[in-house]
Write a protein that holds these residues in place. Sequence first.
Motif, PDB file in Angstrom:
ATOM      1  N   ASN A  14       0.849  -1.061  -0.212  1.00 39.01           N
ATOM      2  CA  ASN A  14      -0.317   0.119   0.040  1.00 39.01           C
ATOM      3  C   ASN A  14       0.829   1.118  -0.232  1.00 39.01           C
ATOM      4  OD1 ASN A  14      -3.128   1.271  -0.051  1.00 39.01           O
ATOM      5  ND2 ASN A  14      -1.768   2.070   2.298  1.00 39.01           N
ATOM      6  N   PHE A  15       2.028   1.010   1.084  1.00 39.35           N
ATOM      7  CA  PHE A  15       2.610   2.526   0.524  1.00 39.35           C
ATOM      8  C   PHE A  15       3.302   2.462  -0.613  1.00 39.35           C
ATOM      9  CE2 PHE A  15       1.100   2.546   4.951  1.00 39.35           C
ATOM     10  CZ  PHE A  15       0.956   3.373   5.184  1.00 39.35           C
ATOM     11  N   LEU A  16       3.610   1.434  -0.898  1.00 38.46           N
ATOM     12  CA  LEU A  16       4.750   1.160  -2.292  1.00 38.46           C
ATOM     13  C   LEU A  16       4.422   2.389  -3.272  1.00 38.46           C
ATOM     14  CD1 LEU A  16       7.858  -0.196  -2.987  1.00 38.46           C
ATOM     15  CD2 LEU A  16       6.451  -1.539  -3.978  1.00 38.46           C
ATOM     16  N   PHE A  17       3.051   2.608  -3.133  1.00 40.32           N
ATOM     17  CA  PHE A  17       2.550   3.119  -4.248  1.00 40.32           C
ATOM     18  C   PHE A  17       2.121   4.694  -3.758  1.00 40.32           C
ATOM     19  CE2 PHE A  17      -0.086  -0.530  -5.107  1.00 40.32           C
ATOM     20  CZ  PHE A  17       0.350  -0.792  -6.219  1.00 40.32           C
ATOM     21  N   ILE A  40      -4.068   0.073  -6.467  1.00 38.68           N
ATOM     22  CA  ILE A  40      -4.833   0.475  -5.129  1.00 38.68           C
ATOM     23  C   ILE A  40      -6.504   0.215  -5.121  1.00 38.68           C
ATOM     24  CG2 ILE A  40      -5.187   3.028  -4.847  1.00 38.68           C
ATOM     25  CD1 ILE A  40      -2.777   1.705  -3.122  1.00 38.68           C
ATOM     26  N   ASN A  41      -7.080   0.124  -5.840  1.00 41.25           N
ATOM     27  CA  ASN A  41      -7.770  -0.507  -6.213  1.00 41.25           C
ATOM     28  C   ASN A  41      -8.145  -1.643  -5.719  1.00 41.25           C
ATOM     29  OD1 ASN A  41     -11.707   0.483  -6.747  1.00 41.25           O
ATOM     30  ND2 ASN A  41     -10.802  -0.735  -6.132  1.00 41.25           N
ATOM     31  N   PHE A  42      -7.088  -2.558  -6.873  1.00 38.87           N
ATOM     32  CA  PHE A  42      -7.668  -4.097  -7.218  1.00 38.87           C
ATOM     33  C   PHE A  42      -6.236  -4.527  -5.762  1.00 38.87           C
ATOM     34  CE2 PHE A  42      -7.014  -3.354 -12.054  1.00 38.87           C
ATOM     35  CZ  PHE A  42      -8.338  -3.604 -12.142  1.00 38.87           C
ATOM     36  N   LEU A  43      -5.363  -3.603  -5.238  1.00 40.72           N
ATOM     37  CA  LEU A  43      -4.844  -4.093  -3.966  1.00 40.72           C
ATOM     38  C   LEU A  43      -5.678  -4.669  -2.820  1.00 40.72           C
ATOM     39  CD1 LEU A  43      -1.978  -5.568  -2.912  1.00 40.72           C
ATOM     40  CD2 LEU A  43      -2.766  -2.261  -2.020  1.00 40.72           C
ATOM     41  N   PHE A 113      -7.960   8.639  -1.427  1.00 44.86           N
ATOM     42  CA  PHE A 113      -8.977   7.877  -0.176  1.00 44.86           C
ATOM     43  C   PHE A 113      -8.346   6.773  -0.478  1.00 44.86           C
ATOM     44  CE2 PHE A 113     -12.941   5.530  -0.308  1.00 44.86           C
ATOM     45  CZ  PHE A 113     -13.578   5.751   0.784  1.00 44.86           C
ATOM     46  N   LEU A 114      -7.590   5.804  -1.190  1.00 43.51           N
ATOM     47  CA  LEU A 114      -7.974   4.647  -1.141  1.00 43.51           C
ATOM     48  C   LEU A 114      -6.942   4.055  -0.578  1.00 43.51           C
ATOM     49  CD1 LEU A 114      -8.957   3.518  -5.346  1.00 43.51           C
ATOM     50  CD2 LEU A 114     -10.578   2.713  -3.447  1.00 43.51           C
ATOM     51  N   CYS A 115      -6.332   4.537  -0.596  1.00 41.62           N
ATOM     52  CA  CYS A 115      -4.599   4.005   0.452  1.00 41.62           C
ATOM     53  C   CYS A 115      -4.656   4.262   2.012  1.00 41.62           C
ATOM     54  CB  CYS A 115      -3.814   5.161   0.115  1.00 41.62           C
ATOM     55  SG  CYS A 115      -1.762   4.755   0.031  1.00 41.62           S
ATOM     56  N   CYS A 116      -5.792   5.508   2.038  1.00 44.51           N
ATOM     57  CA  CYS A 116      -6.134   5.426   3.327  1.00 44.51           C
ATOM     58  C   CYS A 116      -6.963   4.509   4.072  1.00 44.51           C
ATOM     59  CB  CYS A 116      -6.646   6.991   3.365  1.00 44.51           C
ATOM     60  SG  CYS A 116      -7.223   7.423   5.271  1.00 44.51           S
ATOM     61  N   LEU A 117      -8.264   4.403   2.702  1.00 47.27           N
ATOM     62  CA  LEU A 117      -9.341   2.955   3.102  1.00 47.27           C
ATOM     63  C   LEU A 117      -8.236   1.616   3.863  1.00 47.27           C
ATOM     64  CD1 LEU A 117     -12.108   2.944   3.766  1.00 47.27           C
ATOM     65  CD2 LEU A 117     -12.182   1.983   1.486  1.00 47.27           C
ATOM     66  N   ASN A 118      -7.672   1.412   2.602  1.00 45.95           N
ATOM     67  CA  ASN A 118      -6.734   0.465   2.836  1.00 45.95           C
ATOM     68  C   ASN A 118      -5.860  -0.054   3.688  1.00 45.95           C
ATOM     69  OD1 ASN A 118      -7.443  -0.802   0.034  1.00 45.95           O
ATOM     70  ND2 ASN A 118      -5.585   0.193  -1.128  1.00 45.95           N
ATOM     71  N   PHE A 119      -5.568   1.111   4.654  1.00 45.70           N
ATOM     72  CA  PHE A 119      -4.489   1.355   5.280  1.00 45.70           C
ATOM     73  C   PHE A 119      -5.759   0.441   6.488  1.00 45.70           C
ATOM     74  CE2 PHE A 119      -2.912   3.521   9.513  1.00 45.70           C
ATOM     75  CZ  PHE A 119      -2.101   1.721  10.291  1.00 45.70           C
ATOM     76  N   LEU A 120      -6.703   1.733   6.552  1.00 44.56           N
ATOM     77  CA  LEU A 120      -7.369   1.056   7.184  1.00 44.56           C
ATOM     78  C   LEU A 120      -8.224   0.131   7.694  1.00 44.56           C
ATOM     79  CD1 LEU A 120      -9.218   4.934   7.887  1.00 44.56           C
ATOM     80  CD2 LEU A 120      -7.404   4.023   9.686  1.00 44.56           C
ATOM     81  N   VAL A 121      -8.885  -0.949   6.673  1.00 37.13           N
ATOM     82  CA  VAL A 121      -9.168  -2.413   6.501  1.00 37.13           C
ATOM     83  C   VAL A 121      -8.296  -3.295   6.531  1.00 37.13           C
ATOM     84  CG1 VAL A 121     -10.403  -3.820   4.667  1.00 37.13           C
ATOM     85  CG2 VAL A 121     -11.281  -1.315   4.932  1.00 37.13           C
ATOM     86  N   PHE A 122      -7.002  -2.853   6.423  1.00 32.80           N
ATOM     87  CA  PHE A 122      -6.005  -3.742   6.060  1.00 32.80           C
ATOM     88  C   PHE A 122      -6.178  -4.452   7.997  1.00 32.80           C
ATOM     89  CE2 PHE A 122      -4.093  -2.913   1.818  1.00 32.80           C
ATOM     90  CZ  PHE A 122      -5.025  -3.338   1.686  1.00 32.80           C
TER      91      PHE A 122
END
Length: 452
Positions: A14-17, A40-43, A113-122
């Motif tokens: 996620n942060f690599l992006f 990032i969405n596919f991730l 938004f997606l990067c932030c959401l990914n971190f929270l969801v993960f």
Amino acid sequence: MKLTYKKFFFNWLNFLFLAPFLYLNLFPNLEVLILLGSSINFLGIYYFLKQDSYQPSPWFSFYVTFFIFYLLGPFLSVISYQDPLIIFNTQTTFSNVISSSAVNETFIYLFVFLCCLNFLVFNFSGDMARSKISALPLLTNISLLLMTVILPLMLYFKISYISSISNYQDIYLARAWTPLNLLSFANSILFLIFIASKPKINLMRMILFLQFIVVATDLYLGYRSGLIVFIMLSFWILAYLYGYKVKVFQLTLFAIIGIMILFYVELSRNQLNIELDLIFQFLLSSLSKAAYTTALYIDNREIVDALSPNSIFYPLYYVIDYIIYGGDVVGQSSTSAELRKDMNHVLSSSLNYGAYLSGAGTGSALIAEIYQQRPFFILFSIGFFLFYEFIFSQSRHKRLFLYLSIFTFQHLIFSPRDTFFPFFWGYIRIIIPFFLVFLIYNLLRNSRKRYV
């Protein structure tokens, strides 16, 4: 927060992006931004596919609909070597050209938004393996009986209504409650109570099938996404309440069938024949309307910001306007254009007043609404996750939250094309019947125990 190797791997990706994103934020390239946002969405989607119990999580469904509403069209345009700006600069009712800077900003904020959401969801998304709510057979039987009466009546009134309107936009002009509105409201409450009573799976499948037939008629009323939302809701209910496992192949097949149904309805409404070019054009522009609406708002943000600087909160206090103004804030009319302060009504009526009065609209978009609060964009993104995560986490053990989660799930997965907050008035209307029903149920149960 328990950090596993799997979570560490997805957080690292996620942060690599972020490195190429920070570079592109200074020197934006639209095609790369679209590919970066899609990646990032596919991730997020891939994260859930790697989980043993991914299907009960509403976030998995959210990632899928987010990609459809925002990225599918732009992504297809890039991989087919077409200019993605064509999607945004096609002449519509509300614009002829959208600036490239507005389109770039759309995908920049989408990525954040997606990067932030990914971190929270993960890291913070709870276990949604299965609900632990017990069954209530009496409520199941009562709600089942009433729905078997109401659903055929709804189907009859819907077919009659479809045959009476000349244009699907007429439904946005309606301001008075009709028998169909009353039946739809009653059916919604009964359907929620039926699910909250946790019926046997064979009864659930039967009701889901009957509800599907009724929902399918909404395609001819312009509510094209309703069918997709209901199919995803059905899969989620079966997975969450009963542990039913849906295979990726089944999900893909239903998605393709659903998209083709929407395409057929689109052609029917415009009286066009099926052609390969039209299918591709439908995938490019018609599905990814949220990206278009967001770019349109960014290009005209001074209009909404001047007339309604906090339109993101309007769903919370719409009930106050409804109490004060009544039917004047319902539908699309000269009074609703003046009184309503949500983004859809303000932007649509300002850009093309005549089209607005005829029932047309830009619709809302999640990223556009959060963008309006851009000094606090990340804060609102975190709040978005916490609000829905709280309701769904509580629904495993508390019947009220299970009841609310059905309503919330539908808004969550449609929120990319809708508002940030669900309409608070909707929660009030469904919570009051819930307490009344369970008050009567508990009184009957206690009186029965007294005489046994």
